[in-house]
Design a protein around this motif. Structure first.
Motif, short mmCIF file in Angstrom:
data_model
loop_
_atom_site.label_atom_id
_atom_site.label_comp_id
_atom_site.label_asym_id
_atom_site.label_seq_id
_atom_site.Cartn_x
_atom_site.Cartn_y
_atom_site.Cartn_z
N TYR A 1 25.79 -0.67 -19.63
CA TYR A 1 25.94 -2.10 -19.39
C TYR A 1 24.94 -2.67 -18.39
CZ TYR A 1 30.46 -0.54 -21.18
OH TYR A 1 31.45 0.05 -21.91
N PHE A 2 24.30 -1.82 -17.58
CA PHE A 2 23.40 -2.30 -16.54
C PHE A 2 22.11 -1.49 -16.58
CE2 PHE A 2 27.71 -3.17 -15.10
CZ PHE A 2 27.63 -4.52 -14.77
N TRP A 3 21.02 -2.15 -16.20
CA TRP A 3 19.71 -1.52 -16.25
C TRP A 3 19.62 -0.37 -15.25
CZ3 TRP A 3 15.92 -0.81 -12.55
CH2 TRP A 3 14.67 -0.36 -13.03
N THR A 4 19.11 0.76 -15.74
CA THR A 4 18.79 1.91 -14.89
C THR A 4 17.54 2.56 -15.46
OG1 THR A 4 20.19 3.38 -16.21
CG2 THR A 4 21.19 2.39 -14.25
N LEU A 5 16.87 3.37 -14.65
CA LEU A 5 15.75 4.15 -15.15
C LEU A 5 16.29 5.25 -16.06
CD1 LEU A 5 13.57 4.53 -11.93
CD2 LEU A 5 13.01 3.20 -13.98
N ARG A 6 15.73 5.36 -17.26
CA ARG A 6 16.17 6.38 -18.21
C ARG A 6 14.95 7.08 -18.79
NH1 ARG A 6 21.50 6.40 -19.88
NH2 ARG A 6 20.83 7.70 -21.64
N PRO A 7 14.87 8.41 -18.63
CA PRO A 7 13.70 9.13 -19.14
C PRO A 7 13.63 9.18 -20.66
CG PRO A 7 15.34 10.67 -18.29
CD PRO A 7 15.79 9.29 -17.89
N ASP A 8 14.75 8.88 -21.34
CA ASP A 8 14.76 8.97 -22.80
C ASP A 8 14.24 7.71 -23.47
OD1 ASP A 8 16.93 7.58 -21.79
OD2 ASP A 8 18.27 8.13 -23.42
N VAL A 9 13.95 6.65 -22.69
CA VAL A 9 13.53 5.39 -23.29
C VAL A 9 12.09 5.46 -23.80
CG1 VAL A 9 13.02 2.97 -22.81
CG2 VAL A 9 15.18 3.96 -22.04
N LEU A 10 11.18 6.10 -23.05
CA LEU A 10 9.77 6.13 -23.45
C LEU A 10 9.56 6.79 -24.82
CD1 LEU A 10 6.82 5.54 -22.91
CD2 LEU A 10 6.68 7.66 -21.58
N PRO A 11 10.13 7.99 -25.06
CA PRO A 11 9.91 8.60 -26.39
C PRO A 11 10.41 7.74 -27.54
CG PRO A 11 10.79 10.21 -24.84
CD PRO A 11 10.89 8.87 -24.17
N VAL A 12 11.58 7.12 -27.40
CA VAL A 12 12.10 6.31 -28.50
C VAL A 12 11.31 5.01 -28.63
CG1 VAL A 12 14.40 7.29 -28.40
CG2 VAL A 12 13.90 5.25 -27.06
N THR A 13 10.76 4.52 -27.54
CA THR A 13 9.94 3.31 -27.62
C THR A 13 8.69 3.57 -28.43
OG1 THR A 13 10.79 2.50 -25.48
CG2 THR A 13 8.71 1.56 -26.28
N LEU A 14 8.07 4.74 -28.22
CA LEU A 14 6.90 5.10 -29.03
C LEU A 14 7.27 5.19 -30.51
CD1 LEU A 14 5.28 7.85 -26.75
CD2 LEU A 14 4.49 5.51 -27.12
N ALA A 15 8.45 5.77 -30.78
CA ALA A 15 8.89 5.92 -32.16
C ALA A 15 9.27 4.59 -32.79
CB ALA A 15 10.07 6.88 -32.22
N ALA A 16 9.50 3.56 -31.96
CA ALA A 16 9.87 2.24 -32.49
C ALA A 16 8.66 1.35 -32.77
CB ALA A 16 10.81 1.54 -31.51
N ILE A 17 7.46 1.79 -32.37
CA ILE A 17 6.26 0.98 -32.59
C ILE A 17 5.92 0.96 -34.07
CG2 ILE A 17 3.79 0.79 -32.12
CD1 ILE A 17 4.30 2.17 -29.44
N PRO A 18 5.81 -0.22 -34.68
CA PRO A 18 5.45 -0.29 -36.11
C PRO A 18 4.15 0.45 -36.38
CG PRO A 18 6.16 -2.44 -35.31
CD PRO A 18 6.03 -1.57 -34.10
N GLY A 19 4.10 1.12 -37.48
CA GLY A 19 2.91 1.89 -37.84
C GLY A 19 3.00 3.30 -37.29
N LEU A 20 2.84 3.44 -35.97
CA LEU A 20 2.96 4.76 -35.36
C LEU A 20 4.34 5.34 -35.60
CD1 LEU A 20 2.01 7.07 -33.54
CD2 LEU A 20 2.71 5.68 -31.56
N GLY A 21 5.36 4.53 -35.37
CA GLY A 21 6.72 5.00 -35.58
C GLY A 21 6.98 5.41 -37.01
N ASP A 22 6.43 4.67 -37.96
CA ASP A 22 6.61 5.01 -39.38
C ASP A 22 5.99 6.37 -39.70
OD1 ASP A 22 7.96 2.64 -40.12
OD2 ASP A 22 6.07 1.55 -40.15
#
Length: 323
Positions: free
Chosen positions: A160-181
């Protein structure tokens, strides 16, 4: 042709072969796990859902990595049906057998709006909305946006509240159109096969992964490119989702029950404590001996809490304790 010139061609051939194999694996998983419910189309989005029982309605919203059937595996659905409720569970967009059209940012608010419209098309009035993990953010968004039309909210193991999360960067890369596909159709399913056992253990820790989860959960369905896209998109939107409503929480008048596992290693229980402090019409249950999958640890108690909210439209005097 030189060896250096052949390297890109070999790489492209390997990626192409992986894409074909992963596509075939996805089709095989869907054949082995066909839809168990029905479909409704809302705003051009085809959603898969189950709708069972009669009585005060309860809308169940699942978290990441799973689908609407997770509520069946946990035992919560059966408990609610036994206590005389109409139980509706959707596969969120991109999960299970639901579509996730491109060209739209599927924020928690967007998903909440879609599911709220879907319940309206099904003739559901004033449900208690229950969300687990990422689904808890969707449930919270629905409660905030449709307070007059929601009987209550039960939020389980939410972020519910913002915190630093180490798992966000890998999934963010996977969510980029093109690269993620490219990743989703080639290497991501292979990496997922290696990482899913660790993810499951973390979700259920400190308990063992229960047999009923292992028997019903499909790695193949979770690792389809379509569901990997939904998982990556939701992971990338996790922090923005937590920021989305931070200034509105005090306005929520809907009776809200917040549950968290005391031993949760995915989302620490102090997140639930902070939300409880921010919501004037809420109660908090921290379940001892439970991790992130609280609904597996205390399905009967959770169902009883949901039923109490549905009956009274008020906060119940129920305490969930791990068995």
């Amino acid at each position: 042709m030189s060896a250096a010139a052949r390297i890109p061609l070999v790489g492209a051939a390997v990626l192409g072969a992986l894409a074909v194999l992963n596509g075939l694996a996805a089709k095989r998983a869907e054949r082995r796990h066909p839809p168990q419910g029905r479909f409704v189309e809302v705003d051009g989005v085809r959603l898969h859902y189950t709708d069972r029982g009669e009585g005060p309605p309860v809308l169940l919203v699942h978290g990441n990595l799973v689908s609407g059937g997770d509520w069946d595996s946990s035992g919560v659905t059966a408990q609610l049906l036994q206590s005389g409720h109409r139980v509706i569970a959707f596969d969120r967009p991109g999960f299970g057998h639901s579509d996730r059209p491109r060209g739209k940012l599927w924020t928690s608010e967007a998903q909440a709006g879609l599911l709220f419209k879907a319940t309206g098309q099904l003739g559901v009035e004033r449900p208690v909305v229950v969300g687990h993990s990422w689904g808890a953010i969707v449930a919270l968004a629905m409660a905030l946006r449709h307070q007059a039309d929601i009987a209550g909210a039960v939020l389980v193991s939410g972020y519910y509240f913002w915190t630093l999360r180490p798992d966000v960067l890998p999934v963010t890369l996977a969510a980029i159109p093109g690269l993620g596909d490219i990743l989703r159709y080639t290497v991501s399913p292979l990496l997922g096969r290696l990482m899913l056992p660790l993810a499951k253990r973390a979700m259920f820790s400190p308990r063992e992964v229960p047999e009923r989860f292992s028997e019903t959960y499909s790695d193949g369905m979770a690792l389809r490119p379509s569901q990997l896209r939904a998982t990556a998109d939701d992971g990338a939107l996790m922090i923005p989702g937590a920021l989305e409503f931070r200034d509105e929480l005090g306005s929520l008048a809907t009776p809200t029950v917040i549950l968290a596992g005391a031993e949760d290693k995915v989302v620490f229980s102090d997140m639930a404590e902070r939300l409880h402090a921010a919501l004037p019409h809420s109660i908090l249950h921290v379940v001892r001996g439970a991790g992130h999958m609280v609904h597996y640890a205390v399905p009967r108690q959770l169902a009883a809490t949901i039923a109490a909210v549905a009956r009274s439209g008020a906060l119940p005097e129920v305490t969930a304790q791990a068995a």
